[in-house]
Scaffold this active site. Structure first.
Site, PDB file in Angstrom:
ATOM      1  N   ALA A  73      31.687 -22.107  53.863  1.00 31.83           N
ATOM      2  CA  ALA A  73      31.951 -23.391  54.502  1.00 31.83           C
ATOM      3  C   ALA A  73      33.416 -23.402  54.919  1.00 31.83           C
ATOM      4  CB  ALA A  73      31.649 -24.525  53.532  1.00 31.83           C
ATOM      5  N   LYS A  74      33.829 -24.519  55.497  1.00 39.56           N
ATOM      6  CA  LYS A  74      35.202 -24.573  56.026  1.00 39.56           C
ATOM      7  C   LYS A  74      36.248 -24.336  54.945  1.00 39.56           C
ATOM      8  CE  LYS A  74      34.081 -26.717  60.159  1.00 39.56           C
ATOM      9  NZ  LYS A  74      32.952 -27.659  60.098  1.00 39.56           N
ATOM     10  N   ARG A  75      35.896 -24.668  53.685  1.00 36.70           N
ATOM     11  CA  ARG A  75      36.897 -24.496  52.626  1.00 36.70           C
ATOM     12  C   ARG A  75      37.196 -23.024  52.331  1.00 36.70           C
ATOM     13  NH1 ARG A  75      32.118 -25.687  50.526  1.00 36.70           N
ATOM     14  NH2 ARG A  75      31.288 -24.262  48.967  1.00 36.70           N
ATOM     15  N   ASN A  97      38.806 -20.655  53.546  1.00 36.62           N
ATOM     16  CA  ASN A  97      39.770 -20.305  54.595  1.00 36.62           C
ATOM     17  C   ASN A  97      40.038 -18.816  54.672  1.00 36.62           C
ATOM     18  OD1 ASN A  97      40.079 -22.786  55.650  1.00 36.62           O
ATOM     19  ND2 ASN A  97      41.662 -23.399  54.188  1.00 36.62           N
TER      20      ASN A  97
END
Ligand code: GLU
Length: 277
Positions: free
Chosen positions: A249-251, A253
């Site tokens: 997910a976006k977390r 990075n």
């Protein structure tokens, strides 16, 4: 057989390895046919121009080439309005005045609130209000979404099937998703409506996407039947997970394509990381 496929990211964050896999999968599935891009940018509060620039650059860096220009959903609101209008003319949609809170309270209150594979379904509060009350509330300008009356829609279409290249022939069960929103309070469409209208506009023959959207396809098949749109085939693929088996997910990075590029990984290495070399 050459196919027309598409990759449909939302420019609301950096692309990560999961997107790389989905994009490479779609491009490969085209088998020398057409590979198209669609920017799912209708949620203006989350989408940003710099994410769009970055994602086009990342995809090109990965070695992908698509037919320009990409289809931008924010420029297609008229097509979505027309589709909603057709469904309204068939008497299959109704305005829903509920707040999120009212829906959550009703789900908590009713013991037998309907549930689907992805969680609780809309409990139908606005489905049965009288035509008169509906008219009055609309005339008063009360804010509302539009929902599909899924049972009425199923009765109209009769049984439907669809084909997933991995899972085989499926009997469409749109009732698993309930009375989905087709147009939101703030945007004149929703994911389900826009995808169906755009896949037809882009003449997609094979829809490839993550298996997390498998159930959504039941609804898409129903909407295609109602709107008399061509029916593609589907290939729902696995999701890329992190070392703990959690979906990216976006977390995550560190697994964004930007970060991998900055850490001097080559496009070939990134393709190999998702098993697409
Ligand atoms: N924007 C959607 C996603 O990223 C695409 C869904 C689809 O391919 O239908 O999951």
């Amino acid at each position: 057989m050459p196919e027309t496929t598409r990759f449909a990211p939302s420019p609301s964050g950096q692309l990560h390895l999961g997107h790389a896999y989905a994009a490479l999968f779609a491009a490969r599935a085209a088998q020398g046919g057409r590979f198209l891009l669609r920017l799912e940018d209708i949620d203006r509060s989350r989408c940003r121009a710099e994410f769009e620039t970055a994602l086009l650059e990342d995809l090109a860096w990965l070695g992908l080439r698509w037919e320009a220009p990409p289809l931008r959903q924010s420029e297609r609101l008229t097509a979505y309005r027309d589709a909603l209008e057709r469904l309204r003319a068939l008497g299959l949609v109704y305005p829903c005045f509920c707040t999120r809170r009212a829906i959550a309270e009703e789900i908590a209150r009713a013991d037998s609130a309907p549930h689907g594979p992805d969680g609780p379904l809309y409990p139908g509060l606005c489905r049965d209000i009288s035509e008169r009350e509906r008219r009055e509330r609309l005339a008063a300008g009360e804010s509302h979404a539009w929902r599909l009356d899924v049972e009425a829609a199923r009765r109209r279409c009769g049984p439907l099937t669809w084909l997933d290249l991995e899972a085989g022939e499926q009997v469409a069960q749109p009732e698993l998703l309930g009375d989905v929103v087709l147009a939101r309070k703030d945007v004149p469409t929703s994911y389900h409506l826009a995808v169906v209208v755009d896949d037809a506009a882009q003449e997609i023959t094979l829809v490839t996407r993550g298996v997390d959207l498998f159930h959504a396809t039941h609804m898409h098949r129903l909407l295609q039947a109602l709107l008399e749109l061509p029916v593609p085939r589907w290939h729902h693929h696995r999701l890329i997970t992190d070392a703990d088996g959690e979906r990216l997910a976006k977390r995550h990075n560190a697994l964004s394509l930007r970060a991998l590029r900055a850490a001097c990984h080559s496009p070939a290495e990134v393709r190999a990381m998702v098993g697409m070399d």
